[in-house]
Structures are given as structure tokens and as C-alpha cells.
Design a protein around this motif. Structure first.
Motif, PDB file in Angstrom:
ATOM      1  N   ILE A 166       0.858  -1.184   0.000  1.00  0.00           N
ATOM      2  CA  ILE A 166       0.000   0.000   0.000  1.00  0.00           C
ATOM      3  C   ILE A 166       0.897   1.237   0.000  1.00  0.00           C
ATOM      4  CG2 ILE A 166      -1.745   1.318   1.281  1.00  0.00           C
ATOM      5  CD1 ILE A 166      -2.610  -1.351   2.585  1.00  0.00           C
ATOM      6  N   PHE A 167       0.670   2.131  -0.961  1.00  0.00           N
ATOM      7  CA  PHE A 167       1.425   3.381  -1.043  1.00  0.00           C
ATOM      8  C   PHE A 167       0.459   4.563  -0.958  1.00  0.00           C
ATOM      9  CE2 PHE A 167       3.845   0.127  -3.169  1.00  0.00           C
ATOM     10  CZ  PHE A 167       5.153   0.366  -2.800  1.00  0.00           C
ATOM     11  N   ILE A 168       0.959   5.667  -0.444  1.00  0.00           N
ATOM     12  CA  ILE A 168       0.149   6.881  -0.295  1.00  0.00           C
ATOM     13  C   ILE A 168       0.881   8.019  -0.987  1.00  0.00           C
ATOM     14  CG2 ILE A 168      -0.634   8.550   1.450  1.00  0.00           C
ATOM     15  CD1 ILE A 168      -1.269   6.129   3.209  1.00  0.00           C
ATOM     16  N   ASP A 169       0.143   8.870  -1.673  1.00  0.00           N
ATOM     17  CA  ASP A 169       0.828   9.897  -2.475  1.00  0.00           C
ATOM     18  C   ASP A 169       1.151  11.140  -1.649  1.00  0.00           C
ATOM     19  OD1 ASP A 169      -1.557  11.333  -2.397  1.00  0.00           O
ATOM     20  OD2 ASP A 169      -1.555  11.770  -4.540  1.00  0.00           O
ATOM     21  N   CYS A 170       1.857  12.053  -2.276  1.00  0.00           N
ATOM     22  CA  CYS A 170       2.389  13.232  -1.599  1.00  0.00           C
ATOM     23  C   CYS A 170       1.294  14.086  -0.959  1.00  0.00           C
ATOM     24  CB  CYS A 170       3.199  14.069  -2.588  1.00  0.00           C
ATOM     25  SG  CYS A 170       2.356  14.357  -4.163  1.00  0.00           S
ATOM     26  N   ASP A 171       0.141  14.165  -1.627  1.00  0.00           N
ATOM     27  CA  ASP A 171      -0.961  14.975  -1.114  1.00  0.00           C
ATOM     28  C   ASP A 171      -1.851  14.214  -0.135  1.00  0.00           C
ATOM     29  OD1 ASP A 171      -0.202  17.087  -2.716  1.00  0.00           O
ATOM     30  OD2 ASP A 171      -1.490  16.470  -4.376  1.00  0.00           O
ATOM     31  N   ALA A 172      -1.581  12.929   0.030  1.00  0.00           N
ATOM     32  CA  ALA A 172      -2.357  12.076   0.939  1.00  0.00           C
ATOM     33  C   ALA A 172      -3.834  12.009   0.552  1.00  0.00           C
ATOM     34  CB  ALA A 172      -2.201  12.537   2.393  1.00  0.00           C
ATOM     35  N   ASP A 173      -4.081  12.141  -0.766  1.00  0.00           N
ATOM     36  CA  ASP A 173      -5.468  11.986  -1.217  1.00  0.00           C
ATOM     37  C   ASP A 173      -5.597  10.897  -2.278  1.00  0.00           C
ATOM     38  OD1 ASP A 173      -4.293  13.239  -3.350  1.00  0.00           O
ATOM     39  OD2 ASP A 173      -5.732  14.884  -3.468  1.00  0.00           O
ATOM     40  N   ALA A 174      -4.588  10.048  -2.361  1.00  0.00           N
ATOM     41  CA  ALA A 174      -4.654   8.917  -3.292  1.00  0.00           C
ATOM     42  C   ALA A 174      -3.843   7.757  -2.733  1.00  0.00           C
ATOM     43  CB  ALA A 174      -4.121   9.314  -4.664  1.00  0.00           C
ATOM     44  N   VAL A 175      -4.339   6.553  -3.031  1.00  0.00           N
ATOM     45  CA  VAL A 175      -3.748   5.321  -2.537  1.00  0.00           C
ATOM     46  C   VAL A 175      -3.387   4.465  -3.753  1.00  0.00           C
ATOM     47  CG1 VAL A 175      -4.273   3.182  -1.286  1.00  0.00           C
ATOM     48  CG2 VAL A 175      -5.131   5.369  -0.432  1.00  0.00           C
ATOM     49  N   LEU A 176      -2.246   3.823  -3.680  1.00  0.00           N
ATOM     50  CA  LEU A 176      -1.861   2.863  -4.714  1.00  0.00           C
ATOM     51  C   LEU A 176      -1.726   1.503  -4.063  1.00  0.00           C
ATOM     52  CD1 LEU A 176      -0.742   2.122  -7.572  1.00  0.00           C
ATOM     53  CD2 LEU A 176       1.521   2.787  -6.715  1.00  0.00           C
ATOM     54  N   LEU A 177      -2.507   0.548  -4.551  1.00  0.00           N
ATOM     55  CA  LEU A 177      -2.436  -0.818  -4.040  1.00  0.00           C
ATOM     56  C   LEU A 177      -1.702  -1.684  -5.050  1.00  0.00           C
ATOM     57  CD1 LEU A 177      -6.175  -1.397  -3.007  1.00  0.00           C
ATOM     58  CD2 LEU A 177      -4.321  -0.502  -1.571  1.00  0.00           C
ATOM     59  N   LYS A 178      -0.729  -2.438  -4.588  1.00  0.00           N
ATOM     60  CA  LYS A 178      -0.161  -3.485  -5.439  1.00  0.00           C
ATOM     61  C   LYS A 178      -0.845  -4.772  -5.031  1.00  0.00           C
ATOM     62  CE  LYS A 178       3.989  -1.133  -6.739  1.00  0.00           C
ATOM     63  NZ  LYS A 178       5.339  -1.286  -7.284  1.00  0.00           N
ATOM     64  N   VAL A 179      -1.499  -5.396  -5.990  1.00  0.00           N
ATOM     65  CA  VAL A 179      -2.401  -6.505  -5.659  1.00  0.00           C
ATOM     66  C   VAL A 179      -2.111  -7.748  -6.487  1.00  0.00           C
ATOM     67  CG1 VAL A 179      -4.225  -4.830  -5.117  1.00  0.00           C
ATOM     68  CG2 VAL A 179      -4.199  -5.943  -7.365  1.00  0.00           C
ATOM     69  N   HIS A 180      -2.590  -8.866  -5.942  1.00  0.00           N
ATOM     70  CA  HIS A 180      -2.717 -10.081  -6.740  1.00  0.00           C
ATOM     71  C   HIS A 180      -4.203 -10.246  -7.035  1.00  0.00           C
ATOM     72  CE1 HIS A 180      -2.420 -14.069  -8.288  1.00  0.00           C
ATOM     73  NE2 HIS A 180      -3.162 -14.567  -7.322  1.00  0.00           N
ATOM     74  N   GLN A 181      -4.548 -10.174  -8.309  1.00  0.00           N
ATOM     75  CA  GLN A 181      -5.947 -10.221  -8.721  1.00  0.00           C
ATOM     76  C   GLN A 181      -6.378 -11.673  -8.931  1.00  0.00           C
ATOM     77  OE1 GLN A 181      -8.551  -7.688  -9.560  1.00  0.00           O
ATOM     78  NE2 GLN A 181      -9.522  -9.686  -9.298  1.00  0.00           N
ATOM     79  N   LEU A 182      -7.198 -12.192  -8.029  1.00  0.00           N
ATOM     80  CA  LEU A 182      -7.709 -13.552  -8.222  1.00  0.00           C
ATOM     81  C   LEU A 182      -8.624 -13.598  -9.438  1.00  0.00           C
ATOM     82  CD1 LEU A 182      -6.559 -13.920  -5.328  1.00  0.00           C
ATOM     83  CD2 LEU A 182      -8.409 -15.554  -4.974  1.00  0.00           C
ATOM     84  N   GLY A 183      -8.578 -14.680 -10.156  1.00  0.00           N
ATOM     85  CA  GLY A 183      -9.402 -14.827 -11.353  1.00  0.00           C
ATOM     86  C   GLY A 183      -8.790 -14.171 -12.571  1.00  0.00           C
ATOM     87  N   GLY A 184      -7.772 -13.335 -12.336  1.00  0.00           N
ATOM     88  CA  GLY A 184      -7.028 -12.776 -13.467  1.00  0.00           C
ATOM     89  C   GLY A 184      -7.627 -11.532 -14.098  1.00  0.00           C
TER      90      GLY A 184
END
Lengths: 123, 123
Positions: free
Chosen positions: A69-87
């Protein structure tokens, strides 16, 4: 930790394939969705159209396991690195929601279709 | 082609490094910003705080050359694959705005700082 005030209680949330780097989708989170995502390590968004929590995969089974989980400089956006089940992250059955590319000739579908939504959602 | 009505005339725009796949930033575009991006192949956003077009790099010189443009299933988000001049997309001098990672111990800075904003922006 996040600024939910800038967009009426919501922040943007991007899901990216942890293995390939492909951007899968963008959605919204309210504080409750963010907290549940952090706690359960499964992506939970907030659906503006349904006005409620959207536990990604609750209908299709295609949950997103959250690796980072990453948070951006303005703290108004989130970046998730995920494993997507089902593809497939997209409700239209594509791996990514960004399955259309704009070229000089216009839009063309370049994404890979993983499932038939008529079968998965049985609607 | 895009639905600007869902968010008051704006769509979300994600910039991703075309070479590495790193997600660099997220911002907004109005119709004018999108049209200029398509036409000039340089990323142009709409700044909500300044209420005007934001030609990325107009102050710092760190423009984003747009290599590919994707549109999502709902047509309310754009994904740009870009070449980031200067190596840093974030106004704080990091390659990506998502330079902080949330771990069990809290937030930590994991991103790479490319420039010192005090020098680049001379404010």
C-alpha cells in the motif's frame, strides 16, 4: 494519514498488478474502506453509484489480495499493489479496466478478455 | 469519448512510466486538458486548487511525453504511459508521488528522490 476532506470523504485508489505492474483499475475509498483494506489485506472500495462499501470480488469471487500500500504526496490517493484472483479486475471481463487505447484512428480494444461477464455475474 | 459529467467536468488521470511501469502520479483532467494532451502528446492536467490548466512541467521543465493513452471501462479515467523528463514526477522531487509505503510499523519513505524542490522551483 489520508486526507478525505478534499473529495467529500473519499480518496482515489489505484490497483496495480503486483507482479506485472499493469494498472488494473481506479476506484474510490472512504475511511471505512481504507481501514478494512489495511486490516484484511483485501481491496475494499466505496461505490459512489451504490453509496456503500464495495468489497471487490464479493460477487465475482475475483478478490484482490493486497501486497503493498502506497500513499501519495498529497495524501489523497492510494496505490495498491495486488494479486488479482481470477485474473480479471474489470467487470467487463478484461484483466484491466484500461483495455481501450486511443490511437490516431480512434479507440481500439487492446486488453485481454479473461472471462465472460454474462456467465460470471449471472445477471 | 470520455464521461466528464460524473465528477463535475473532470476525469481522473493516472500517469505511469512507459518504460518501467511505475505509477508516477494521479491528477485530474477537464475536456480541454484531455484534448490538449491528445493533440500535443504532452500531459496537461486540470488543477483543482488553482482552477486552471496545469501543463505538467511548465515550471520545473519536467514535462511528460505521452507515449500511449488508455481509457477505462466507465470512460471516467485516463491512463497515460509517459516518459517523464527530469526523472521525477512529484513536486517533492521524488520519481513517483507514491513514495511512501504503509507497513505494519506505519508510513515510511521508500521512493527515490531525484531533485531538491527548493532548487527546482526557486520559491
Amino acid at each position: 494519514m489520508l486526507n478525505f476532506e478534499k473529495a467529500g470523504g473519499l480518496v482515489s485508489a489505484i490497483a496495480q498488478d503486483a507482479a506485472t505492474g499493469e494498472v488494473l483499475m481506479i476506484a474510490w475509498m472512504n475511511a471505512e474502506a481504507f481501514d478494512e483494506t489495511v486490516r484484511t489485506r483485501r481491496a475494499v472500495y466505496f461505490s459512489r453509484s451504490r453509496n456503500k462499501l464495495w468489497r471487490k470480488g464479493e460477487e465475482s469471487g475475483n478478490v484482490q489480495e493486497v501486497k503493498e500500500i502506497f500513499i501519495d504526496c498529497d495524501a489523497d490517493a492510494v496505490l495498491l499493489k495486488v494479486h488479482q484472483l481470477g485474473g480479471a479486475a474489470c467487470h467487463e471481463g478484461y484483466k484491466s479496466c484500461f483495455f481501450r487505447r486511443l490511437d490516431a484512428a480512434g479507440l481500439s480494444t487492446v486488453g485481454e478478455r479473461v472471462f465472460d461477464p454474462a456467465v460470471v455475474y449471472k445477471k
